[in-house]
Design a protein around this motif. Structure first.
Motif, PDB file in Angstrom:
ATOM      1  N   LEU A 215     -73.689  -8.397   1.063  1.00 44.99           N
ATOM      2  CA  LEU A 215     -74.013  -9.775   1.449  1.00 44.99           C
ATOM      3  C   LEU A 215     -72.948 -10.408   2.340  1.00 44.99           C
ATOM      4  O   LEU A 215     -73.171 -11.466   2.911  1.00 44.99           O
ATOM      5  CB  LEU A 215     -74.142 -10.657   0.193  1.00 44.99           C
ATOM      6  CG  LEU A 215     -75.342 -10.427  -0.715  1.00 44.99           C
ATOM      7  CD1 LEU A 215     -75.185 -11.227  -2.002  1.00 44.99           C
ATOM      8  CD2 LEU A 215     -76.631 -10.846  -0.008  1.00 44.99           C
ATOM      9  N   ASN A 216     -71.798  -9.759   2.419  1.00 50.33           N
ATOM     10  CA  ASN A 216     -70.664 -10.298   3.176  1.00 50.33           C
ATOM     11  C   ASN A 216     -70.208 -11.648   2.604  1.00 50.33           C
ATOM     12  O   ASN A 216     -70.046 -12.633   3.312  1.00 50.33           O
ATOM     13  CB  ASN A 216     -71.044 -10.415   4.659  1.00 50.33           C
ATOM     14  CG  ASN A 216     -69.859 -10.738   5.538  1.00 50.33           C
ATOM     15  OD1 ASN A 216     -68.726 -10.381   5.202  1.00 50.33           O
ATOM     16  ND2 ASN A 216     -70.100 -11.418   6.641  1.00 50.33           N
ATOM     17  N   VAL A 217     -70.039 -11.660   1.302  1.00 50.99           N
ATOM     18  CA  VAL A 217     -69.610 -12.880   0.611  1.00 50.99           C
ATOM     19  C   VAL A 217     -68.272 -12.607  -0.065  1.00 50.99           C
ATOM     20  O   VAL A 217     -68.094 -11.562  -0.691  1.00 50.99           O
ATOM     21  CB  VAL A 217     -70.641 -13.293  -0.460  1.00 50.99           C
ATOM     22  CG1 VAL A 217     -70.099 -14.400  -1.352  1.00 50.99           C
ATOM     23  CG2 VAL A 217     -71.935 -13.740   0.191  1.00 50.99           C
ATOM     24  N   GLN A 218     -67.333 -13.548   0.090  1.00 49.40           N
ATOM     25  CA  GLN A 218     -66.030 -13.396  -0.562  1.00 49.40           C
ATOM     26  C   GLN A 218     -65.743 -14.579  -1.474  1.00 49.40           C
ATOM     27  O   GLN A 218     -66.315 -15.646  -1.289  1.00 49.40           O
ATOM     28  CB  GLN A 218     -64.905 -13.299   0.482  1.00 49.40           C
ATOM     29  CG  GLN A 218     -64.922 -12.049   1.345  1.00 49.40           C
ATOM     30  CD  GLN A 218     -65.811 -12.201   2.568  1.00 49.40           C
ATOM     31  OE1 GLN A 218     -66.007 -13.304   3.067  1.00 49.40           O
ATOM     32  NE2 GLN A 218     -66.378 -11.102   3.042  1.00 49.40           N
ATOM     33  N   PHE A 219     -64.860 -14.353  -2.418  1.00 48.66           N
ATOM     34  CA  PHE A 219     -64.425 -15.429  -3.316  1.00 48.66           C
ATOM     35  C   PHE A 219     -62.916 -15.552  -3.236  1.00 48.66           C
ATOM     36  O   PHE A 219     -62.226 -14.569  -2.993  1.00 48.66           O
ATOM     37  CB  PHE A 219     -64.820 -15.118  -4.766  1.00 48.66           C
ATOM     38  CG  PHE A 219     -66.308 -15.015  -4.938  1.00 48.66           C
ATOM     39  CD1 PHE A 219     -67.068 -16.134  -5.223  1.00 48.66           C
ATOM     40  CD2 PHE A 219     -66.951 -13.796  -4.758  1.00 48.66           C
ATOM     41  CE1 PHE A 219     -68.434 -16.058  -5.339  1.00 48.66           C
ATOM     42  CE2 PHE A 219     -68.331 -13.708  -4.870  1.00 48.66           C
ATOM     43  CZ  PHE A 219     -69.068 -14.835  -5.160  1.00 48.66           C
ATOM     44  N   ASP A 220     -62.420 -16.757  -3.486  1.00 49.77           N
ATOM     45  CA  ASP A 220     -60.970 -16.914  -3.535  1.00 49.77           C
ATOM     46  C   ASP A 220     -60.438 -16.529  -4.906  1.00 49.77           C
ATOM     47  O   ASP A 220     -59.316 -16.063  -5.027  1.00 49.77           O
ATOM     48  CB  ASP A 220     -60.585 -18.350  -3.186  1.00 49.77           C
ATOM     49  CG  ASP A 220     -61.041 -18.705  -1.783  1.00 49.77           C
ATOM     50  OD1 ASP A 220     -60.611 -18.017  -0.840  1.00 49.77           O
ATOM     51  OD2 ASP A 220     -61.869 -19.623  -1.621  1.00 49.77           O
ATOM     52  N   HIS A 221     -61.242 -16.754  -5.937  1.00 50.79           N
ATOM     53  CA  HIS A 221     -60.809 -16.407  -7.297  1.00 50.79           C
ATOM     54  C   HIS A 221     -61.963 -15.878  -8.126  1.00 50.79           C
ATOM     55  O   HIS A 221     -63.060 -16.433  -8.071  1.00 50.79           O
ATOM     56  CB  HIS A 221     -60.235 -17.635  -8.009  1.00 50.79           C
ATOM     57  CG  HIS A 221     -59.123 -18.283  -7.252  1.00 50.79           C
ATOM     58  ND1 HIS A 221     -57.845 -17.758  -7.222  1.00 50.79           N
ATOM     59  CD2 HIS A 221     -59.099 -19.379  -6.468  1.00 50.79           C
ATOM     60  CE1 HIS A 221     -57.095 -18.527  -6.453  1.00 50.79           C
ATOM     61  NE2 HIS A 221     -57.830 -19.510  -5.984  1.00 50.79           N
TER      62      HIS A 221
ATOM     63  N   GLY B  96     -81.699  -6.885   7.497  1.00 52.31           N
ATOM     64  CA  GLY B  96     -82.374  -6.780   6.200  1.00 52.31           C
ATOM     65  C   GLY B  96     -81.788  -7.755   5.199  1.00 52.31           C
ATOM     66  O   GLY B  96     -82.508  -8.526   4.544  1.00 52.31           O
ATOM     67  N   VAL B  97     -80.475  -7.753   5.107  1.00 51.15           N
ATOM     68  CA  VAL B  97     -79.802  -8.669   4.185  1.00 51.15           C
ATOM     69  C   VAL B  97     -80.006 -10.114   4.666  1.00 51.15           C
ATOM     70  O   VAL B  97     -80.265 -11.023   3.878  1.00 51.15           O
ATOM     71  CB  VAL B  97     -78.295  -8.318   4.101  1.00 51.15           C
ATOM     72  CG1 VAL B  97     -77.528  -9.402   3.386  1.00 51.15           C
ATOM     73  CG2 VAL B  97     -78.124  -6.986   3.388  1.00 51.15           C
ATOM     74  N   GLY B  98     -79.949 -10.295   5.989  1.00 48.09           N
ATOM     75  CA  GLY B  98     -80.159 -11.628   6.553  1.00 48.09           C
ATOM     76  C   GLY B  98     -81.539 -12.174   6.189  1.00 48.09           C
ATOM     77  O   GLY B  98     -81.696 -13.365   5.900  1.00 48.09           O
ATOM     78  N   ALA B  99     -82.531 -11.288   6.187  1.00 47.23           N
ATOM     79  CA  ALA B  99     -83.893 -11.721   5.859  1.00 47.23           C
ATOM     80  C   ALA B  99     -83.951 -12.263   4.438  1.00 47.23           C
ATOM     81  O   ALA B  99     -84.553 -13.305   4.174  1.00 47.23           O
ATOM     82  CB  ALA B  99     -84.862 -10.552   6.001  1.00 47.23           C
ATOM     83  N   ILE B 100     -83.290 -11.566   3.541  1.00 52.17           N
ATOM     84  CA  ILE B 100     -83.299 -11.987   2.133  1.00 52.17           C
ATOM     85  C   ILE B 100     -82.547 -13.311   1.974  1.00 52.17           C
ATOM     86  O   ILE B 100     -83.008 -14.226   1.297  1.00 52.17           O
ATOM     87  CB  ILE B 100     -82.627 -10.906   1.258  1.00 52.17           C
ATOM     88  CG1 ILE B 100     -83.332  -9.553   1.436  1.00 52.17           C
ATOM     89  CG2 ILE B 100     -82.554 -11.330  -0.187  1.00 52.17           C
ATOM     90  CD1 ILE B 100     -84.582  -9.395   0.638  1.00 52.17           C
ATOM     91  N   ILE B 101     -81.391 -13.400   2.604  1.00 51.94           N
ATOM     92  CA  ILE B 101     -80.598 -14.630   2.494  1.00 51.94           C
ATOM     93  C   ILE B 101     -81.389 -15.810   3.060  1.00 51.94           C
ATOM     94  O   ILE B 101     -81.509 -16.864   2.450  1.00 51.94           O
ATOM     95  CB  ILE B 101     -79.253 -14.502   3.262  1.00 51.94           C
ATOM     96  CG1 ILE B 101     -78.378 -13.419   2.641  1.00 51.94           C
ATOM     97  CG2 ILE B 101     -78.518 -15.839   3.299  1.00 51.94           C
ATOM     98  CD1 ILE B 101     -77.059 -13.191   3.374  1.00 51.94           C
ATOM     99  N   PHE B 102     -81.945 -15.594   4.238  1.00 57.20           N
ATOM    100  CA  PHE B 102     -82.640 -16.689   4.923  1.00 57.20           C
ATOM    101  C   PHE B 102     -83.831 -17.158   4.095  1.00 57.20           C
ATOM    102  O   PHE B 102     -84.101 -18.351   3.983  1.00 57.20           O
ATOM    103  CB  PHE B 102     -83.106 -16.224   6.306  1.00 57.20           C
ATOM    104  CG  PHE B 102     -83.451 -17.354   7.229  1.00 57.20           C
ATOM    105  CD1 PHE B 102     -82.503 -17.877   8.095  1.00 57.20           C
ATOM    106  CD2 PHE B 102     -84.730 -17.914   7.223  1.00 57.20           C
ATOM    107  CE1 PHE B 102     -82.811 -18.922   8.942  1.00 57.20           C
ATOM    108  CE2 PHE B 102     -85.042 -18.960   8.065  1.00 57.20           C
ATOM    109  CZ  PHE B 102     -84.091 -19.470   8.942  1.00 57.20           C
ATOM    110  N   ASN B 103     -84.543 -16.203   3.510  1.00 60.42           N
ATOM    111  CA  ASN B 103     -85.697 -16.560   2.686  1.00 60.42           C
ATOM    112  C   ASN B 103     -85.280 -17.512   1.567  1.00 60.42           C
ATOM    113  O   ASN B 103     -85.983 -18.461   1.240  1.00 60.42           O
ATOM    114  CB  ASN B 103     -86.308 -15.292   2.103  1.00 60.42           C
ATOM    115  CG  ASN B 103     -87.500 -15.599   1.222  1.00 60.42           C
ATOM    116  OD1 ASN B 103     -88.503 -16.116   1.695  1.00 60.42           O
ATOM    117  ND2 ASN B 103     -87.373 -15.324  -0.058  1.00 60.42           N
TER     118      ASN B 103
ATOM    119  N   GLY C  13     -74.323 -17.852   6.447  1.00 65.84           N
ATOM    120  CA  GLY C  13     -73.939 -16.534   5.928  1.00 65.84           C
ATOM    121  C   GLY C  13     -74.701 -15.365   6.520  1.00 65.84           C
ATOM    122  O   GLY C  13     -74.735 -14.288   5.936  1.00 65.84           O
ATOM    123  N   LEU C  14     -75.308 -15.568   7.693  1.00 62.92           N
ATOM    124  CA  LEU C  14     -75.994 -14.444   8.344  1.00 62.92           C
ATOM    125  C   LEU C  14     -75.173 -13.969   9.531  1.00 62.92           C
ATOM    126  O   LEU C  14     -74.519 -14.775  10.207  1.00 62.92           O
ATOM    127  CB  LEU C  14     -77.371 -14.866   8.864  1.00 62.92           C
ATOM    128  CG  LEU C  14     -78.557 -14.613   7.930  1.00 62.92           C
ATOM    129  CD1 LEU C  14     -78.554 -15.660   6.842  1.00 62.92           C
ATOM    130  CD2 LEU C  14     -79.854 -14.648   8.683  1.00 62.92           C
TER     131      LEU C  14
END
Ligand code: ARG
Length: 569
Positions: free
Chosen positions: A246-252, A414-421, A562-563
């Motif tokens: 998903l290309n998502v990061q967290f700080d903690h 593909g991942v972008g499609a899911i996120i956008f939805n 996030g896309l």
């Protein structure tokens, strides 16, 4: 657009001796271009000016003069303002080209910190599609706030503590093995958890055993903690694969367990404040006065609850990050939970309780079916993502055979499609997921927007020869963008900064996703109506510059939610 809006508001304020700030708020974007580019509902002024709306509009029509305004019309009590298209287009395109990847960015949030509590899946349970919404909404809000200058802190409040671990340890001792857990990962942990619930219907001692294990965990029992740590590590490994996709990061990654050593102090503060009441050996806080059921803080066996840990977490975060705002992103099933927590924090005397916000969202169903862990009927997000990627890959193979790095592009789309939805409707709405709609390259989807971006890139590549014109902003002969299709596109592009702020204020990323659909659709009309490469030099240059602006805006917008924005699809 906001600059010119401010200009108009100021000028009207001058003419009428009225406050500019209010005028700025009243100025509207008319629903269709025949009504101008901006319009002022004059009935809002008629009381103070003691004139009819029509008379005010008639008067302003004669007197409002700005180089940016070509003409005004008075209609039905509205002043409809038409911009000078060439001047407006020139300003907008110059600004976008100058600002590039910073187009839309601001410093509004300088010096302010916002904490985002999002994603927060539960250890030893699969990361399912309902957690995806929290992840993508949280990630988008994080990005939008950062873009507007806020200092953002992203926290993954992992569900890594609670009675369910007692159940899991019990189940593992009865029916599990180290080899099976090592090879099966979360699937095996889920199987054990589900099996526990099946068996507990017949064997009533199981629940007691589970409670006892959890008490042991809270007391620091080595064996209990060893197993728990192992389950956490296995789960995190799987979650991280998903965050990477998903290309998502967290700080903690400070999950619920992080607050264990902070609970006793909170409980004694609650006691000191006289908030805790004993009820059959358990401790709770009555909230009847606030129309809420009591919140359980300690169970009969002395173990803590979800509430207890959330109260401790909020206080820790305020002390550690001194946030100006904390945002919790979960589905609306937790409205009561957060309502209770925020209230209790207020009752503890913390006036910053009003800086805590619960950003709730609707449920996700697939083909009308809900999702549940207890019965083991879960749809795993990783499977959904992998399927999306492979379906997109098949589509791309047909549309663009031989595309290099197709796997990476298929992942992004593909991942972008899911996120956008997930971000395409107001977050509070329940959404249902359908493969057909999500992956439709011509529908209102992520792939549609990404494809528009790739098309803009391809025009720019074809126009490389002329690119020097594009890269010299300020010299665009933008009187050539006066036709309706080009002009509508320019106007839409100019709205990006305002839309971004609105999304931030309303904590609503769907404002950006819907905006991107509008831009992609306007770009498609422009692309079909206005020849670019084959046009005469000055027109071609103006159009190429506009395409460049489309590319910048789509890319910035996609990044905000996030896309990724691949250049070729
Ligand atoms: N783990 C929880 C769940 O899956 C979400 C946690 C949300 N954050 C919080 N601070 N309570 O339902």
């Amino acid at each position: 657009m906001d600059q010119i809006k401010t200009l108009v508001a100021r000028e009207v304020a001058n003419l009428l001796k009225a406050p500019a700030a209010e005028l700025l708020q009243w100025l509207e974007y008319p629903p269709n271009p025949d009504m101008g580019d901006l319009s002022l509902p004059c009935f809002k002024l008629s009381k103070t000016l003691r004139m009819s709306p029509q008379a005010i509009a008639d008067d302003l029509k004669e007197r409002l003069q700005l180089p940016e305004v070509e003409q005004c019309e008075s209609a039905g009590g509205y002043l409809n303002i038409f911009f000078h298209r060439a001047i407006f287009s020139s300003k907008v395109t110059t600004m976008i080209l100058n600002q590039g990847e910073h187009y839309g960015a601001r410093n509004d949030g300088a010096g302010q910190t916002v904490v985002f509590d999002f994603s927060s899946p539960n250890i030893a349970k699969p990361f399912h599609i309902a957690h995806l919404r929290s992840t993508v909404i949280g990630n988008a809000l994080y990005r939008i706030h950062s873009f507007l200058g806020y200092t953002c802190i992203g926290i993954n409040h992992l569900g890594d503590w609670g009675t369910q671990f007692g159940k899991l340890i019990t189940a593992y001792h009865h029916w599990g093995s180290a080899e099976k857990v090592d090879s099966g990962g979360i699937d095996e942990l889920l199987r054990l958890y589900v099996h526990f619930h099946d068996q507990a219907e017949y064997d009533f001692t199981l629940e007691d055993q589970a409670r006892a294990w959890f008490v042991k965990m809270e007391q620091g029992d080595q064996e209990a903690l060893r197993l728990w740590r192992w389950f956490v590590d296995i789960s995190l490994k799987e979650f991280n694969r998903i965050y990477e996709l998903l290309n998502v990061q967290f700080d903690h990654y400070t999950g619920e367990s992080f607050y264990n050593d902070k609970l006793a102090a909170i409980v004694s503060r609650l006691k000191d404040k006289g908030l805790l009441e004993e009820d059959k050996g358990a401790w709770l806080i009555r909230l009847d006065k606030y129309d809420m059921p009591p919140a359980l803080i300690l169970k009969q066996d002395g173990s803590s609850l979800y509430h207890t840990r959330d109260i401790a977490a909020a206080i820790y975060r305020k002390e550690t990050y001194s946030f100006n705002k904390a945002i919790y992103i979960t589905d609306y099933a937790q409205n009561l939970h957060f309502g209770q927590c925020f209230k209790i924090i207020g009752l503890l005397g913390y006036e910053w309780a009003n800086e805590l916000n619960h950003v709730a969202f609707g449920r996700v169903s697939i083909d009308g079916a809900g999702l549940s862990t207890r019965k083991g009927k879960v749809i795993k997000l990783e499977d959904v993502l992998e399927q999306a990627i492979s379906k997109v890959k098949t589509i791309i193979e047909k549309r663009n055979p031989g595309l290099e790095n197709i796997d990476e592009v298929a992942r992004q789309v593909g991942v972008g499609a899911i996120i956008f939805n997930d971000l395409s409707a107001n977050r509070i709405k329940d959404i249902s997921f359908s493969w057909e709609e999500t992956l439709n390259f011509d529908g209102e989807t992520g792939p549609y927007v990404q494809y528009a971006h790739a098309r803009a890139c391809s025009v720019l590549t074809k126009a490389t020869r002329y690119k020097d014109n594009v890269q010299a902003p300020g010299r665009q002969p933008t009187e050539h963008l006066g036709d309706d299709d080009s002009y509508e596109l320019v106007k839409l592009l100019s709205l990006f900064p305002e839309q971004t702020r609105l999304a931030m204020q309303k904590l609503e990323p769907s404002i950006i996703s819907r905006y991107l659909i509008d831009v992609a659709q306007a770009f498609s009309r422009f692309y079909h109506e206005c020849p670019i490469i084959t046009a005469d030099a000055p027109v071609r240059q103006a159009r190429i510059a506009l395409v460049h602006c489309v590319k910048i805006t789509l890319r910035n917008g996609l990044n905000l939610i996030g896309l990724q924005a691949p250049e070729k699809i």
